[in-house]
Each structure stands twice: as C-alpha cells, then as structure tokens.
Design a protein around this motif. Structure first.
Motif, PDB file in Angstrom:
ATOM      1  N   ASP A  72       0.815  -1.204   0.000  1.00  0.00           N
ATOM      2  CA  ASP A  72       0.000   0.000   0.000  1.00  0.00           C
ATOM      3  C   ASP A  72       0.847   1.252   0.000  1.00  0.00           C
ATOM      4  O   ASP A  72       0.363   2.330  -0.293  1.00  0.00           O
ATOM      5  N   PHE A 110       2.988   1.885  -2.093  1.00  0.00           N
ATOM      6  CA  PHE A 110       3.265   2.279  -3.478  1.00  0.00           C
ATOM      7  C   PHE A 110       2.480   3.538  -3.779  1.00  0.00           C
ATOM      8  O   PHE A 110       1.259   3.509  -3.889  1.00  0.00           O
ATOM      9  N   VAL A 111       3.182   4.632  -3.890  1.00  0.00           N
ATOM     10  CA  VAL A 111       2.489   5.899  -4.121  1.00  0.00           C
ATOM     11  C   VAL A 111       2.317   6.078  -5.622  1.00  0.00           C
ATOM     12  O   VAL A 111       3.285   5.996  -6.365  1.00  0.00           O
ATOM     13  N   PRO A 112       1.091   6.332  -6.061  1.00  0.00           N
ATOM     14  CA  PRO A 112       0.897   6.506  -7.497  1.00  0.00           C
ATOM     15  C   PRO A 112       1.602   7.759  -7.999  1.00  0.00           C
ATOM     16  O   PRO A 112       1.698   8.750  -7.288  1.00  0.00           O
ATOM     17  N   TYR A 113       2.057   7.683  -9.228  1.00  0.00           N
ATOM     18  CA  TYR A 113       2.612   8.871  -9.873  1.00  0.00           C
ATOM     19  C   TYR A 113       1.475   9.689 -10.461  1.00  0.00           C
ATOM     20  O   TYR A 113       0.342   9.223 -10.556  1.00  0.00           O
ATOM     21  N   ASP A 114       1.834  10.869 -10.875  1.00  0.00           N
ATOM     22  CA  ASP A 114       0.865  11.731 -11.537  1.00  0.00           C
ATOM     23  C   ASP A 114       0.438  11.071 -12.845  1.00  0.00           C
ATOM     24  O   ASP A 114       1.273  10.658 -13.644  1.00  0.00           O
ATOM     25  N   MET A 115      -0.873  10.957 -13.047  1.00  0.00           N
ATOM     26  CA  MET A 115      -1.331  10.292 -14.261  1.00  0.00           C
ATOM     27  C   MET A 115      -2.125  11.227 -15.146  1.00  0.00           C
ATOM     28  O   MET A 115      -2.964  10.816 -15.915  1.00  0.00           O
ATOM     29  N   VAL A 119      -1.237  12.776 -17.661  1.00  0.00           N
ATOM     30  CA  VAL A 119      -0.957  12.665 -19.095  1.00  0.00           C
ATOM     31  C   VAL A 119      -1.877  11.657 -19.765  1.00  0.00           C
ATOM     32  O   VAL A 119      -1.965  11.600 -20.980  1.00  0.00           O
ATOM     33  N   ASP A 120      -2.569  10.873 -18.957  1.00  0.00           N
ATOM     34  CA  ASP A 120      -3.340   9.769 -19.518  1.00  0.00           C
ATOM     35  C   ASP A 120      -4.643  10.291 -20.101  1.00  0.00           C
ATOM     36  O   ASP A 120      -5.690  10.173 -19.514  1.00  0.00           O
ATOM     37  N   ARG A 121      -4.541  10.872 -21.262  1.00  0.00           N
ATOM     38  CA  ARG A 121      -5.740  11.412 -21.906  1.00  0.00           C
ATOM     39  C   ARG A 121      -6.133  10.532 -23.081  1.00  0.00           C
ATOM     40  O   ARG A 121      -5.367   9.709 -23.557  1.00  0.00           O
ATOM     41  N   GLU A 122      -7.323  10.796 -23.557  1.00  0.00           N
ATOM     42  CA  GLU A 122      -7.777  10.096 -24.757  1.00  0.00           C
ATOM     43  C   GLU A 122      -6.866  10.465 -25.913  1.00  0.00           C
ATOM     44  O   GLU A 122      -6.453  11.607 -26.058  1.00  0.00           O
ATOM     45  N   ARG A 123      -6.578   9.489 -26.705  1.00  0.00           N
ATOM     46  CA  ARG A 123      -5.720   9.801 -27.849  1.00  0.00           C
ATOM     47  C   ARG A 123      -6.555  10.402 -28.961  1.00  0.00           C
ATOM     48  O   ARG A 123      -7.685  10.013 -29.192  1.00  0.00           O
ATOM     49  N   ARG A 132       0.818  14.914  -6.495  1.00  0.00           N
ATOM     50  CA  ARG A 132       1.389  13.644  -6.920  1.00  0.00           C
ATOM     51  C   ARG A 132       2.810  13.836  -7.428  1.00  0.00           C
ATOM     52  O   ARG A 132       3.182  14.914  -7.874  1.00  0.00           O
ATOM     53  N   LEU A 133       3.554  12.746  -7.366  1.00  0.00           N
ATOM     54  CA  LEU A 133       4.885  12.773  -7.944  1.00  0.00           C
ATOM     55  C   LEU A 133       4.759  12.961  -9.449  1.00  0.00           C
ATOM     56  O   LEU A 133       3.822  12.460 -10.050  1.00  0.00           O
ATOM     57  N   THR A 190      -8.192   4.360 -20.475  1.00  0.00           N
ATOM     58  CA  THR A 190      -8.546   5.584 -21.206  1.00  0.00           C
ATOM     59  C   THR A 190      -8.654   5.320 -22.704  1.00  0.00           C
ATOM     60  O   THR A 190      -9.536   5.843 -23.373  1.00  0.00           O
ATOM     61  N   ASN A 191      -7.721   4.541 -23.223  1.00  0.00           N
ATOM     62  CA  ASN A 191      -7.695   4.303 -24.660  1.00  0.00           C
ATOM     63  C   ASN A 191      -7.742   2.807 -24.916  1.00  0.00           C
ATOM     64  O   ASN A 191      -7.254   2.008 -24.126  1.00  0.00           O
ATOM     65  N   ARG A 205       1.293   4.137 -24.618  1.00  0.00           N
ATOM     66  CA  ARG A 205       1.589   4.291 -23.198  1.00  0.00           C
ATOM     67  C   ARG A 205       1.705   2.948 -22.511  1.00  0.00           C
ATOM     68  O   ARG A 205       1.043   1.975 -22.880  1.00  0.00           O
ATOM     69  N   LEU A 248      -1.034   2.925 -10.906  1.00  0.00           N
ATOM     70  CA  LEU A 248       0.117   3.536 -10.236  1.00  0.00           C
ATOM     71  C   LEU A 248       0.832   4.534 -11.127  1.00  0.00           C
ATOM     72  O   LEU A 248       1.315   5.551 -10.659  1.00  0.00           O
ATOM     73  N   TYR A 299       9.134   1.313  -8.347  1.00  0.00           N
ATOM     74  CA  TYR A 299       8.855   0.663  -7.063  1.00  0.00           C
ATOM     75  C   TYR A 299       9.857  -0.465  -6.813  1.00  0.00           C
ATOM     76  O   TYR A 299       9.492  -1.627  -6.768  1.00  0.00           O
TER      77      TYR A 299
END
Lengths: 853, 326
Positions: A518, A520-525, A527-531, B5-6, B251-252, B275, B287, B323
């Motif tokens: 637990d 495990f800290v998520p990274y910033d996501m 960028v994950d946009r619709e293509r 967030r990082l 997402t995709n 990605r 993550l 990780y």
C-alpha cells in the motif's frame, strides 16, 4: 520621630472614639499597646523589645494564653494597622540587629504574616508605595510582600472579605482592597522598575491569584457545608477586575480546569461557581464570560460552570447572544462551538437560540438576518462574514428539525436573500460562502425539498465549515469515540473493494507481506488522456474550415488541438485570415466534451492576437461593447487581450519558442498549470552539471524592444470608450459589475505591460480619469481593479512625466488612496491602497534628491 | 487529493539501435555469469538483438527469420538456449553457450496468426511447447527437444472461439498435470487440461480478441488485455473454474501485452496508445502511466530483479525501475 507622632494622633482620636462606646476592659488593650509603643520607641534593649512584641502576639489568639475574644477583635479592628505602621517606621538596620540571628526581623515579620491579613496587606502596599526608593526599608518590605504571597496570605485577605459580608460591609475598604489586590503587579512594577521581583510579574502573579481564589472557594464550600453563610461577591469582583485588566488567560487558565474537575460531582461546587459568575459586576461581565468561553474545553463544561446565567443576567445575555456573535468576530471556532453549544444545552437557554414565539429575540434568526442582509455583505469584512456563517452552521447542527420547522418560512426567506446577494458578488470567497451555507442550511431547514447542490472547489475552509455542520455527538467523550469509529468505518469499504465478489475473501487481505504494497504511491497520471485521431488539419485555413463547417467532430476537436501550434508555425498564413479566425474562435461553442476546451480556445485566440495584433485587437475591443454577447464572451475578450499583451511585451520573445501556458492574470478560472517538470529538469541539470566558474550561473536577461509599444493603443483606448453607455444587454455600471471589475483589472494589466512605451503617458492619463469616475463604486472587486490600475500607472509612466503632466490627478488620487487605506471594509482593497501609497512615497523620494542640491 | 502527486517517472535508460519496431522482449538472467542480465529483443525486420544491460550496447545480433517479424523470445532454464518465434512460420532454437549463436533446431509452424508460443520447462531435459496449430483454431502441444507432437487442442466446433491469440502453459504446484491458458479471438479465456485435451473452464471476459494474458499461479489469479478499452482480472477456484473478478476500464483501447512482475506486486501493460500503464497487482490500483514512446508499445518484460523493459514501434526500448524491491 514621625511614627511616634503618628501614634500620638491615633492616641487622641481613637481613644476618644473608643471611650464613647467601649467598656473599660477594652481600653486595657489600648493601654497595653500604648505601653508597648513607648517601650519600642524608647528602648534600645533587644531582649525587652522582644518580650514586648511577643506579649502582643497573644492578641492574634494563637499563643498559649490568648487574649479574650473581645480584646482580640478590638486589637484587630482598631489598633492593628496603626501598630503595623509604627512597626514599619521602626524598621532600620540598627534596630533589626538588636537581637542576633535575625530573630528581630522574624518577629517583626510575623506581625504581618500572622495578623489580620487585609490590614497587613494594605499597610504593606501603602508602605511600599510610600517608601523612598531605593532604600533598605523598601527592600525589606518588598521581600516581606513576596513572603506574604508565598505563604498564601492572599487567600486569607480574600477569605476575610468573604466572611465579612455577614457583618457590616466596608465598601470603601473593599474597593481599596480590590484595587490593590488586582493592581499589585502594576504598582510594584512602577515602584521597583528594574528591581522588580519575578513573583510580581503579571504572568506569575495572576496564576497565583487564581490558585488563591480557588483556595478561598474551597473554604467557602467547606463553610457552607458546615452551615455557615458566606459570600463570594468579593471573589467575583477580583475575578472581574483581573479579567478587565486583560488577565483572563492567566487567572482562568488556572481556575477553569480545576473548577471543571471540582464541579463534576458536586452540586454545591456548581452552585458556588454559578454564584461566582453571577456576582461579577456588569462592567466586568464581558471580560469574564469571554475568558470562560475561551478556557472551557467544551459546551458541557461551560454549561456546568455558568449554569443558566444567560437567562438570569441581562448583561450576560447581551454578551453571550449578541456581543460575541454580532459585534465581535474574534472568537476562535472552538470558542464559538462552546458558546453555541452552551446555549443549546438547556431548554431555557435553547429558547434564546430558537423559539417559535415572536417575543424573545432568537440567535439563529438574527444570525440569518445578518447573513442575508445585502448591505452587510457589502460593508462587512469577509472575516466577519465567515464568522457569522460558521455560527449559523453550528446553530443548525445543534437544533432539531421540529424546532426549525416552526419558523421555516422566515428562516428560508432570509437565507435565500443572502444566498442571492452572495451569488451576485464578484468575489469568489463570498460566492463560495453563500454556496456552502445555502447547501447546508437548506438541507436542514427544508429537508424534504430538493437538495441544493453547488459546484465549488474544496479547500480547508469548506472542509472546516462542512465539518461544523455535522451534529456533534452528545456523549461527553467525543474525542475517544470519534476517531476509532471513523477508522473502522473508513477501512471496511476498502476491504470490500479488494475482495469483491470472491468466495474466498480471506487470504489476500491477511497476507501481511503484501499489505506493505500500500505504500506504493501513485505517480501523476494526468498525461493519460484520450488519444486523438490523426485527422488534424495541417494548415490554418484547414482549421478554420474544420471549426466552422465541419460536422465531423473528431476533426473539429483535432483542429482545435492543432490550431495554436499552426498559428505560431505559419504567421503569414495566419495574418491573411486573422480577424476571421478570431471571430470564429470568439463564437466557438463547446460542442463536444473536449477536455480543456476553454484553455485551447483561449490559447488559440491569444496566438492569433499575438500574430496579428492591430486588426485582431481592434476587432476584439469593438466586440467587447457590441450587442449580443454573453458576459463570458466579454470576459474572454478581456483575458485574451491581457494574455496577448503579456506575450507581446515579454522581452526576448522572438528568440524563443512561444511560451505555452503563460501565467494567468488575476483570478483566471481553469488556468494552465505551471509545469512541474521544468523545475524537476532544471534541478536535475543543476545536480549533474559541474560549473567551473561560479557566479553568474543564470542566463543574462533577454533584451529587446517592447513589441507592445506599437499596438498598445489598439488594446487599450477602445476599451475605455463606452463603459458608461449601457446597452440593452450589457450595463457595466449596473448589474454587470463583475465585468466592470474584470475590465478595471485588464486595463491595469495593460497599463503595466505598456511600461517603456511611448503611449504610456496618455494611457496613464486616461486610466486615472477612468479610476476617478468610478472611485466610489460599491463593489469591492471593482475597487480592487481600480486600485491596481493606479499602481500600474505609477509603475509604468516615467516619473518626470507623471510629475509634469499628471500632478493634479496624482494629488487627488492620493487623498482617495489614503481614505481607502483607512476605511475600506475590504481587506484586499486596503492592502492595495497601501501599496499604491507606498509607490507614491517612492516617487516623492525620487523627487527629493533632485530638488535638494 | 491533498498531497501533490509525484511527477511521472522517467526511464532509467533507453536502448536505441534496433532499427525497426520492437515486437518481443525477454530478460535472460545472467546466463553469461555477468552481474546484470541480458536483454533480448526481437524486431520487425527479423533480427534478435542481445543487449548487455551493463554496457547498454548490443552484444550480438541473430538473424534467423529471414527478415520476418520476431514475435516471441524465450530462454530455457537448463542452458543458454534461446527460442525465437518469427512470422516466417519458424520457431528457432538457438545455442548461445560460449558465444555461439547458431540455430540448432527449428520447428515449422502451421499458423500464420499473431499468437505467441509458450513453454513449460520443469528443469528437466524435456520440456513442453505450446504453439498455435493447424486449422486456425487449434493449439499444438509439442514435446521438445524431440519435437514429437503430444496432442492438438481443438475446441468444439460449436464454440466458435476463433483463433488462439495468446497462450500460457503452467503447472500447479499440487498436481503434475500441465495446464494451458489460452486467449481467443472472441474475447474469451479458456483453461485447457493438456493431458485430457479438454477445456476445464472458459470465461468470456472481453468483447474483442484477447491480445495478451498473464497468470499468477500462486494466487490463482490472472489478467488479460484485449483490443477493447478494458483489462480483465479473473481467478481460478479449486474446481478449476475461471471467474471474472473485475474489469478495469482504460482511457484508450488496445492492449498488446500484459506482464506481472515476478514478485507479483505490480503489473505492466503495453498499450496501443503509446503508453505503458502500471497497476498494483493485488488491488488493481493504477500507479503510473508511462508516456515515453511515440508509437504503439508492442511488448513489456520484467526482469527477476524488477526491472521493466518496454519495446515499441518507435524502435526504442526503454528500461524502467519502478517501485524497486527493497
């Protein structure tokens, strides 16, 4: 010898008095004392003096053969203080050394420490104030006073006053005592200056006083148990006076925690405590109550300590239900919760909070009325508005539904009025306040109606306010029950989602090795946009077509995404269609749910404006005052103009690639985020790069002419032209004050960006006129804009020109700024005015060295 | 939402020089007695590159598939032998010992599909190989190195599963019977009992062809990705029945490959949207989204020490350390 003279005076007067009403036995006391005085003043024999003094101590009643009670009383009442004064007069180094080992001093002191405390105290204070400073006597007296305090004689002073209520009262004496007891630190401080002892510092003395009060209360309780009558009114006065002197924290910080414990099990203690507060004189009631509210850890304790004070005492009622709520806003949230919780705890007090009948004034109704009044919104500082809002939420949390139902209509009416005027406000914090209170209050007052739901960003304030609206658990120990419960309930859903729909729920959850994942800290996501599909047009004209005629929404989206890049890549092609493109973009509507539509459209518009400034700015400024635009579009125009001006005036702009997501001015909704990666990259480069020459590590600032110079006029002047001419759909001086505020901010920004341009001077003049026309505008947001515009003028227009051509305007502005800085209800306005004044000061400083040589 | 967030992580390093799209990746654990493992990559042009993770250079290049795309790479535990599957319908066995790089054996395949083979090697001299078989819907099981065909697993005619798209052979600790998980064109995952040539269980977890799957035999849980916009997590109970445990919407659309890290803590997916997505394996919590590649990501691979390699159509291989195991 002065003391003896003094004694002679006493001899004549007092003796006569005594003779009038005392029997012969009593005058024996007088004779004894006269003799003792005679011996003391004439003899140099230590032994004899010692015997004499020792013999007098039998009047204190603590020796083996005490004097008769009547004699004791007479001594205490008539002779004691005079004798003490005489003893003070005898004090000298030689006299004390008549007996070895300080015996004499000990004996001398014992008269002050063992005799009736109130007189001893008064004589001590009097002689300290009367003694020459610095002197042997003063020093001795001060030490004695410190000792007097340390052995707890102060309690005896106050105890004496509590008991005396039964007999004849001495208001004057009491008054004097009161002043001296409470004023002791001040008097000693004045007298001793730097030689003051730590015991007499207020921060040490008042806690001690608190302890002493408590001891006296203990005595009072004990004697009440024993059936003796006692009065606490002197203690109340001491308490009141100490609080009025601003020493609530010190005194009540000691008293309240102890009283909390003591009153827990004992009715008698509670009664004494209520009495103590009730007897506080009116002039001190506010200070005392505020201190209690502050020091009490919660409403339960407050209720135990104060009882039904608010219903019995008018002054207390005024303080608790009006002054602390409406006239002040200094209470902290725990205090406010204690206060309102206290009011809600008892049925009698609850009626103050909320009652169906029309007679009593009701706290909640008045709070809501205050909250709802539109003039209050305009003239009351934001902090106080928050305070009142929080008080409303707390009130609502305490009240039951049935109570609210009775006067629902009135409450709703004032609530809705307040919500309406708040939502009209151009200041986001005010709007948000309205939303939160509206949501919570309507849900409580009108639970069966459709729930109001607003969109607002959550921050610390909103969370705090929503937490206030939660009804408090009634149990006495919420702090223990609360978190553990929250922990349990917070964990269960988590487990459920992990083990959803599995027949064997156990093994995964209990695997301790895997539980550590637990962390495990998520990274910033983000960028994950619709293509996006690759249908993007490759020319500006193609984009234009796609945005206007196309029914192909993917292409439309792609065109929007691609537009900004295309414009910067091909400025010539853009210039051919610039105005047309600006028109299309300005009227563009969000047809599909494109993420970041507003940002894309705005960036594209800015790009067009930067590429072909003059015609596009001309077009945009005329459209600003045209018919048939929404407020949103008009504000977009202002934003685009500001951003484009910023981009144009950026030094060294041509050398670099166009900056994406430039910082937004003012309160820009949905602005681009400052890229965090840039900081990360720079940090990394710094770490991994070794520089041989330290020193100017940064780049030299880019230089170049201000491109905004040529076009500033197109941006600026048309915006000023029509602001006072209302259209059917658009009335800047009327309802559309939000846009007016934005306009003022934009003009200020444009002025600031026009620094070092030729046109700055006429711009400054025009802007100051604009400001002058609107300076008394009622909306704080507009005034802020005007103030920042004044600052911008001061920053951008060259000093010489300011002084040569704008002197009158500046002088006028200055008096206005001074007024605003002092009186404006809005904090930001005051701050901005002060900043502008500082800029003016700087201007003057610049002028002075010019004129002085 | 409280703490920022990082920022998304960056690759530890990037391997360039494959000179065409990378379609297969495999870590070869220290076969040469070196400190760090080797990384094998198969390219669209039929070359297999062997990269040293120490020098980050190509150590050797193998050319055995006649310019046709290499889709699958695997090394055998009992020796430095490499299996490579190519679109030239050949599965080559290479001997890499002592610097040799010669094809020692090859199997002719009968399916032109995209299905990757799978190997079950229990440390013995004999090992089992599953390859897509004849007729479009069969899976052929071979015993190696003798190349004897053990059986071919053909679904019942009325099932209409379509072609097998991905295979995984495995063996439960408790029983000696080899099992095969196969993802089919119709979006279902089937569990075959190889010895009895029967489908034990089948579950339809996607509506589009299953493009990749991985199975965690210790927890009896697996994950599959397909051409659609979702990842499916399914589990196997004691009765050998597959059950969908949940789907995770992306997402995709389009997942080319899925791998669980050997320590079973995280998993990575190769996305058609360029990605790589990293999830927490136990909770399926997202993550990270690694937006490094500029073309479709074809394959992902984990090393035993947790290193992640991703190969993409942009001809680059990126290596990530996420990780790290402590």
């Amino acid at each position: 010898m002065l003391p003896v003279d003094g004694f002679g005076f006493w001899e004549g007067r007092e003796l006569g008095k005594v003779n009038h009403r005392m029997d012969p036995e009593v005058s024996a006391v007088r004779l004894t004392i006269l003799e003792a005085v005679h011996i003391l003043s004439s003899s140099e024999d230590g032994g004899r003096i010692f015997c004499t003094l020792e013999s007098l101590k039998r009047y204190f009643g603590e020796t083996e053969n005490p004097a008769l009670p009547e004699e004791q009383e007479e001594f205490a009442r008539i002779h004691f203080s005079t004798f003490l004064r005489f003893l003070v007069g005898k004090l000298s180094p030689d006299w004390l050394e008549l007996l070895p080992d300080g015996q004499m001093e000990e004996l001398w002191a014992s008269f002050f420490l063992e005799g009736p405390a109130d007189q001893a105290f008064l004589v001590l204070m009097e002689s300290i104030e009367g003694a020459a400073s610095p002197s042997f006597r003063l020093m001795k007296m001060v030490q004695l006073l410190a000792r007097f305090l340390s052995v707890g004689r102060m309690a005896a002073v106050m105890e004496g006053q509590c008991r005396q209520q039964a007999g004849p009262a001495f208001p004057l004496l009491q008054e004097t005592l009161l002043t001296k007891v409470v004023g002791l630190p001040d008097r000693l401080g004045n007298r001793l200056q730097r030689e003051n002892l730590a015991t007499f510092f207020p921060q040490n003395y008042f806690p001690l006083l608190g302890e002493e009060v408590l001891r006296v209360l203990q005595v009072v309780v004990d004697s009440l148990r024993g059936g003796l009558d006692c009065s606490v009114s002197f203690l109340s006065q001491v308490l009141g006076k100490a609080c009025v002197h601003g020493r609530q924290k010190e005194v009540l910080g000691v008293l309240v925690p102890r009283l909390t414990v003591l009153t827990q099990g004992s009715c008698l203690w509670q009664r004494v405590c209520w009495c103590l507060v009730e007897r506080v004189p009116n002039w001190a009631m506010e200070a005392v109550l505020k201190g209690f509210v502050e020091a009490a850890p919660g409403p339960e304790v407050l209720s135990r300590l104060l009882g039904n004070l608010v219903t019995k005492n008018k002054k207390a009622q005024f303080v608790m239900t009006r002054k602390l709520l409406f006239l002040q806003y200094s209470c902290t949230m725990p205090m406010l919760q204690s206060l309102l919780g206290y009011l809600a705890m008892d049925s009698q007090r609850r009626s103050l909070l909320m009652q169906a009948g029309p007679t009593t004034h009701q706290v909640l109704k008045e709070l809501l009325e205050t909250w709802g009044s539109s003039s209050a919104i305009r003239h009351v500082p934001l902090v106080q508005q928050r305070y009142v809002s929080k008080a409303i939420l707390i009130c609502l949390a305490h009240l039951g539904e049935a109570e609210l139902q009775d006067s629902r209509d009135e409450l709703l009416a004032s609530l809705m009025e307040g919500v309406k005027s708040r939502l009209d406000s151009s200041l986001p914090p005010v709007r948000r306040l309205g939303m939160i209170v509206a949501e919570v209050a309507s849900a409580r007052i009108h639970p069966e109606g459709p729930p109001l739901k607003f969109q607002y960003e959550e921050d610390e304030l909103t969370r705090e306010m929503l937490a206030l609206a939660m009804p408090r658990p009634a149990a006495d120990g919420p702090s223990e029950a609360g978190p553990s419960f929250a922990l349990v309930s917070g964990e269960t859903p988590d487990r459920e989602t992990v083990d959803c729909s599995g027949p064997q729920a156990g093994p995964e959850g209990s695997d301790s090795e895997l539980d550590s994942d637990d962390e495990f800290v998520p990274y910033d996501m983000s960028v994950d946009r619709e293509r996006r599909s690759s249908k993007a047009p490759s020319y500006v004209r193609g984009c234009l077509e796609a945005l206007t005629g196309s029914e192909d929404w993917e292409r439309w989206e792609a065109a929007l995404w691609a537009l900004e890049g295309l414009i910067f890549r091909s400025p010539a092609a853009t210039q051919e269609v610039s105005v047309e493109l600006a028109k299309v973009l300005l009227h563009l509507e969000e047809k599909t749910a494109v993420a970041g539509f507003d940002g894309l459209r705005q960036r594209a518009l800015v790009a067009v404006t930067v590429t072909d400034p003059a015609p596009v700015a001309e077009y945009l400024t005329t459209q600003f005052y045209a018919l048939n635009y929404s407020l949103r579009q008009r504000m977009d125009i202002l934003d685009v103009l500001t951003l484009a001006a910023q981009e144009l005036s950026r030094p060294g702009r041509l050398g670099k690639a166009p900056q994406r997501g430039s910082p937004d001015p003012g309160s820009q909704p949905g602005g681009a985020v400052v890229p965090a990666w840039r900081a990360v990259v720079e940090e990394r480069i710094k770490r991994k790069t070794r520089r041989f020459s330290k020193g100017s590590a940064g780049q030299a600032p880019a230089v170049g002419p201000n491109e905004f110079n040529l076009v500033a006029g197109y941006f600026f002047f048309p915006l000023l032209q029509h602001f006072d001419r209302p259209l059917v759909t658009f009335d800047l001086l009327g309802d559309d004050q939000l846009v007016l505020g934005r306009l003022a901010h934009t003009l200020g920004a444009l002025m600031y960006l026009a620094v070092n341009t030729m046109v700055a001077m006429p711009m400054g003049k025009a802007l100051l006129e604009f400001v002058w026309a609107l300076r008394f505008h009622g909306d704080a947001y507009v005034r802020r804009g005007l103030l920042s515009a004044v600052s911008a003028v001061l920053l951008s227009v060259p000093t010489e020109q300011l002084l040569a051509d704008l002197l009158d305007e500046l002088l006028e502005a200055r008096s206005w700024l001074g007024d605003v800085a002092e009186k404006d209800p809005d904090e930001d306005c005051r701050l901005l005015a002060v900043k502008a004044l500082l800029l003016l000061e700087k201007l003057r400083d610049k002028l002075l060295p010019l004129s002085s040589p | 939402m409280a703490a920022p967030r990082l920022p998304p992580p960056d690759p530890q390093f990037v391997l360039r020089g494959a000179q065409s799209a990378v379609h297969a990746l495999h870590f070869c654990e220290g076969a040469q007695g070196q400190g760090r493992p080797l990384l094998l990559s198969g390219s669209l042009r039929g070359l297999v590159h062997i990269w040293s993770l120490q020098t980050r250079r190509v150590v050797a290049t193998l050319d055995g598939h006649g310019g046709q795309c290499v889709t699958w790479l695997q090394t055998l535990p009992q020796g430095p032998q490499l299996l490579s599957q190519g679109r030239d319908l050949k599965l080559c066995v290479w001997d890499l010992a002592e610097g040799r790089n010669a094809v020692v054996d090859s199997v002719l395949l009968e399916s032109v599909g995209f299905c990757r083979a799978s190997v079950l090697a229990g440390g013995l001299q004999r090992w089992m190989l599953a390859v897509p078989g004849r007729g479009g819907d069969e899976v052929q099981i071979l015993e190696m190195p003798s190349k004897t065909s053990v059986c071919s697993l053909k679904p019942e005619a009325q099932a209409r599963l379509g072609m097998p798209m991905c295979l995984q052979l495995w063996q439960a600790d408790t029983s000696p019977r080899p099992l095969l998980l196969a993802g089919y064109e119709d979006g279902s995952v089937a569990l075959w009992d190889v010895s009895s040539r029967k489908v034990c269980s089948r579950v339809a977890c996607h509506t589009e062809p299953v493009m990749g799957l991985d199975f965690d035999s210790q927890e009896a849980r697996g994950v599959s990705g397909s051409a659609e916009k979702a990842l499916a997590v399914w589990s196997l109970d004691e009765q050998q029945a597959l059950q969908v445990r949940g789907t995770h919407v992306l997402t995709n659309p389009g997942i080319a490959d899925v791998k669980i890290r050997p320590d079973r803590r995280i998993l990575a997916t190769a996305g058609w949207d360029h990605r790589v997505r990293v999830f927490h394996w136990r909770t399926m919590k997202p993550l990270a989204v690694l937006a490094f590649h500029s073309a479709t990501v074809h394959c992902v691979a984990f090393a035993a020490d947790g290193l992640l390699a991703t190969g993409s159509g942009d001809q680059r291989i990126s290596v990530w350390s996420l990780y790290p195991r402590t």
